[in-house]
Scaffold this motif. Structure first.
Motif, PDB file in Angstrom:
ATOM      1  N   ASP A  44      65.077 -13.442 -37.236  1.00 33.14           N
ATOM      2  CA  ASP A  44      66.216 -12.668 -37.725  1.00 33.14           C
ATOM      3  C   ASP A  44      67.481 -13.139 -37.005  1.00 33.14           C
ATOM      4  N   LEU A  45      68.417 -13.682 -37.757  1.00 33.89           N
ATOM      5  CA  LEU A  45      69.652 -14.208 -37.177  1.00 33.89           C
ATOM      6  C   LEU A  45      70.829 -13.248 -37.310  1.00 33.89           C
ATOM      7  N   ALA A  46      70.561 -12.039 -37.794  1.00 31.70           N
ATOM      8  CA  ALA A  46      71.646 -11.060 -37.926  1.00 31.70           C
ATOM      9  C   ALA A  46      72.224 -10.754 -36.553  1.00 31.70           C
ATOM     10  N   GLY A  47      73.545 -10.845 -36.439  1.00 34.58           N
ATOM     11  CA  GLY A  47      74.216 -10.542 -35.192  1.00 34.58           C
ATOM     12  C   GLY A  47      74.165 -11.645 -34.155  1.00 34.58           C
ATOM     13  N   VAL A  48      73.626 -12.815 -34.531  1.00 32.11           N
ATOM     14  CA  VAL A  48      73.534 -13.945 -33.603  1.00 32.11           C
ATOM     15  C   VAL A  48      74.750 -14.846 -33.806  1.00 32.11           C
ATOM     16  N   GLN A  49      75.497 -15.103 -32.745  1.00 31.77           N
ATOM     17  CA  GLN A  49      76.657 -15.980 -32.872  1.00 31.77           C
ATOM     18  C   GLN A  49      76.328 -17.436 -32.570  1.00 31.77           C
ATOM     19  N   ALA A  50      75.236 -17.684 -31.797  1.00 35.94           N
ATOM     20  CA  ALA A  50      74.903 -19.060 -31.452  1.00 35.94           C
ATOM     21  C   ALA A  50      73.448 -19.152 -31.019  1.00 35.94           C
ATOM     22  N   LEU A  51      72.903 -20.320 -31.243  1.00 37.82           N
ATOM     23  CA  LEU A  51      71.566 -20.659 -30.780  1.00 37.82           C
ATOM     24  C   LEU A  51      71.696 -21.368 -29.432  1.00 37.82           C
ATOM     25  N   ILE A  52      70.810 -21.020 -28.502  1.00 38.94           N
ATOM     26  CA  ILE A  52      70.763 -21.673 -27.199  1.00 38.94           C
ATOM     27  C   ILE A  52      69.473 -22.486 -27.144  1.00 38.94           C
ATOM     28  N   GLY A 117      78.707 -11.605 -30.651  1.00 42.03           N
ATOM     29  CA  GLY A 117      77.319 -11.557 -31.085  1.00 42.03           C
ATOM     30  C   GLY A 117      76.374 -12.068 -30.020  1.00 42.03           C
ATOM     31  N   ALA A 118      75.084 -11.901 -30.285  1.00 42.10           N
ATOM     32  CA  ALA A 118      74.047 -12.267 -29.330  1.00 42.10           C
ATOM     33  C   ALA A 118      73.848 -13.775 -29.278  1.00 42.10           C
ATOM     34  N   LEU A 119      73.252 -14.229 -28.190  1.00 41.10           N
ATOM     35  CA  LEU A 119      72.817 -15.616 -28.042  1.00 41.10           C
ATOM     36  C   LEU A 119      71.298 -15.638 -28.161  1.00 41.10           C
ATOM     37  N   LEU A 120      70.789 -16.482 -29.043  1.00 43.86           N
ATOM     38  CA  LEU A 120      69.352 -16.572 -29.300  1.00 43.86           C
ATOM     39  C   LEU A 120      68.810 -17.830 -28.655  1.00 43.86           C
ATOM     40  N   HIS A 121      67.958 -17.657 -27.676  1.00 47.29           N
ATOM     41  CA  HIS A 121      67.340 -18.772 -26.960  1.00 47.29           C
ATOM     42  C   HIS A 121      65.966 -19.038 -27.562  1.00 47.29           C
ATOM     43  N   VAL A 122      65.829 -20.195 -28.219  1.00 44.84           N
ATOM     44  CA  VAL A 122      64.538 -20.580 -28.784  1.00 44.84           C
ATOM     45  C   VAL A 122      63.813 -21.392 -27.719  1.00 44.84           C
ATOM     46  N   ALA A 123      62.638 -20.922 -27.320  1.00 41.19           N
ATOM     47  CA  ALA A 123      62.022 -21.451 -26.112  1.00 41.19           C
ATOM     48  C   ALA A 123      60.518 -21.560 -26.252  1.00 41.19           C
ATOM     49  N   GLY A 124      59.923 -22.201 -25.244  1.00 43.29           N
ATOM     50  CA  GLY A 124      58.483 -22.260 -25.128  1.00 43.29           C
ATOM     51  C   GLY A 124      57.958 -21.111 -24.291  1.00 43.29           C
ATOM     52  N   MET A 134      72.101 -15.698 -15.888  1.00 40.75           N
ATOM     53  CA  MET A 134      73.460 -16.246 -15.868  1.00 40.75           C
ATOM     54  C   MET A 134      74.241 -15.811 -17.101  1.00 40.75           C
ATOM     55  N   LEU A 135      73.605 -15.812 -18.265  1.00 42.53           N
ATOM     56  CA  LEU A 135      74.297 -15.427 -19.493  1.00 42.53           C
ATOM     57  C   LEU A 135      74.606 -13.931 -19.515  1.00 42.53           C
ATOM     58  N   VAL A 136      73.671 -13.125 -19.063  1.00 41.17           N
ATOM     59  CA  VAL A 136      73.913 -11.675 -19.008  1.00 41.17           C
ATOM     60  C   VAL A 136      75.053 -11.375 -18.038  1.00 41.17           C
ATOM     61  N   ALA A 137      75.103 -12.109 -16.925  1.00 43.63           N
ATOM     62  CA  ALA A 137      76.175 -11.901 -15.953  1.00 43.63           C
ATOM     63  C   ALA A 137      77.549 -12.225 -16.541  1.00 43.63           C
ATOM     64  N   LEU A 138      77.561 -13.104 -17.548  1.00 40.96           N
ATOM     65  CA  LEU A 138      78.818 -13.445 -18.220  1.00 40.96           C
ATOM     66  C   LEU A 138      79.172 -12.445 -19.320  1.00 40.96           C
ATOM     67  N   GLY A 139      78.303 -11.461 -19.545  1.00 38.97           N
ATOM     68  CA  GLY A 139      78.580 -10.420 -20.533  1.00 38.97           C
ATOM     69  C   GLY A 139      77.917 -10.618 -21.873  1.00 38.97           C
ATOM     70  N   PHE A 140      77.075 -11.651 -22.011  1.00 39.69           N
ATOM     71  CA  PHE A 140      76.437 -11.925 -23.291  1.00 39.69           C
ATOM     72  C   PHE A 140      75.177 -11.084 -23.482  1.00 39.69           C
ATOM     73  N   THR A 141      74.891 -10.789 -24.745  1.00 37.68           N
ATOM     74  CA  THR A 141      73.596 -10.239 -25.127  1.00 37.68           C
ATOM     75  C   THR A 141      72.653 -11.416 -25.343  1.00 37.68           C
ATOM     76  N   TYR A 142      71.537 -11.424 -24.611  1.00 42.07           N
ATOM     77  CA  TYR A 142      70.611 -12.559 -24.605  1.00 42.07           C
ATOM     78  C   TYR A 142      69.305 -12.160 -25.285  1.00 42.07           C
ATOM     79  N   ARG A 143      68.869 -12.986 -26.243  1.00 45.35           N
ATOM     80  CA  ARG A 143      67.552 -12.814 -26.878  1.00 45.35           C
ATOM     81  C   ARG A 143      66.760 -14.098 -26.679  1.00 45.35           C
ATOM     82  N   ARG A 144      65.504 -13.947 -26.347  1.00 41.23           N
ATOM     83  CA  ARG A 144      64.621 -15.104 -26.212  1.00 41.23           C
ATOM     84  C   ARG A 144      63.475 -14.969 -27.195  1.00 41.23           C
TER      85      ARG A 144
END
Length: 239
Positions: A44-52, A117-124, A134-144
């Motif tokens: 779901d990419l709703a509310g996601v501003q960028a992929l990490i 919007g949130a940052l979506l981290h696609v990961a293993g 680090m991203l949360v400390a910068l004020g971002f909403t982080y999703r993994r």
């Protein structure tokens, strides 16, 4: 002609081998990680501003999961190799941090706005570093989202064992603390740890070098945590 052990997953190792050949070096592929894309519904990419993206495997698995590259999605990549994989997968608004996860977090802080919007981290299933904090400390909403698995090898491939035993390789390329520890475990299990005193360890970062064990003839750390710098070091000149 100098030979080097390449420890990347097989798909990426073939590209590294091609680059080494351009500089007159042979490559022995030693894939220490087996990559498996995990099945599932499109994310779901709703509310996601960028992929990490912190690996080429992540962006490839993401495009597979989505059924193709989504239009209009900005992608921030940890380094140039991941950025190339993103572009080759059809993603086009791609920016490389050309460094490590700290550089990636700083890039996000410079280029993105937390309220957008949130940052979506696609990961293993295994994630190195403290990117989320680090991203949360910068004020971002982080999703993994875990969308691929990387299983470590159980035994040292026969070609690599023979090359180490016969002294036909100059060094090994190590890309992550996890693969460095895996290599040390496998050469120890094969009874070849002492033979590594005759080869160099070329490490992507100081953290990788710390995990690489030894003994080694020498340990080299790339000036920046990119494959360009890793290869430039053993090629004897900057790319």
């Amino acid at each position: 002609m100098a030979g080097y052990l390449v420890t990347r997953p097989e798909r990426d190792a073939r590209e590294t081998a091609r680059r080494l050949r351009e500089y007159g070096h042979e490559a022995v592929l030693v894939p220490l990680l087996e990559i498996s894309e995990l099945p599932g519904d499109p994310l779901d990419l709703a509310g996601v501003q960028a992929l990490i993206a912190t690996s080429a495997n992540g962006v490839r698995a993401f495009v597979t999961r989505q059924g193709g590259p989504p239009a209009g999605l900005r992608v921030l990549c940890v380094g140039d190799a991941t950025a190339r994989a993103a572009q080759q997968s059809g993603l086009y608004d791609v920016i490389s941090a050309d460094g490590d996860v700290g550089d990636l977090a700083r890039l996000a802080g410079d280029r993105l706005d937390p309220p957008a919007g949130a940052l979506l981290h696609v990961a293993g299933s295994k994630v190195a570093g403290e990117l989320a904090g680090m991203l949360v400390a910068l004020g971002f909403t982080y999703r993994r989202e875990v969308i691929y698995d990387a299983k470590t090898a159980d035994v040292l491939p026969g070609d690599a064992a023979r090359a180490i035993r016969d002294g036909t390789v100059e060094g090994v390329l190590l890309y992550s603390p996890r693969t460095a520890r895996t290599f040390d475990r496998l050469v120890t299990g094969a009874g070849l740890r002492d033979a590594c005193a005759g080869i160099d360890a070329h490490c992507l970062s100081a953290n990788v070098a710390d995990a690489a064990g030894g003994p080694w003839r020498a340990v080299h750390i790339a000036r920046h945590p990119t494959e360009d710098d890793l290869i430039a070091d053993l090629a004897g000149r900057r790319l």
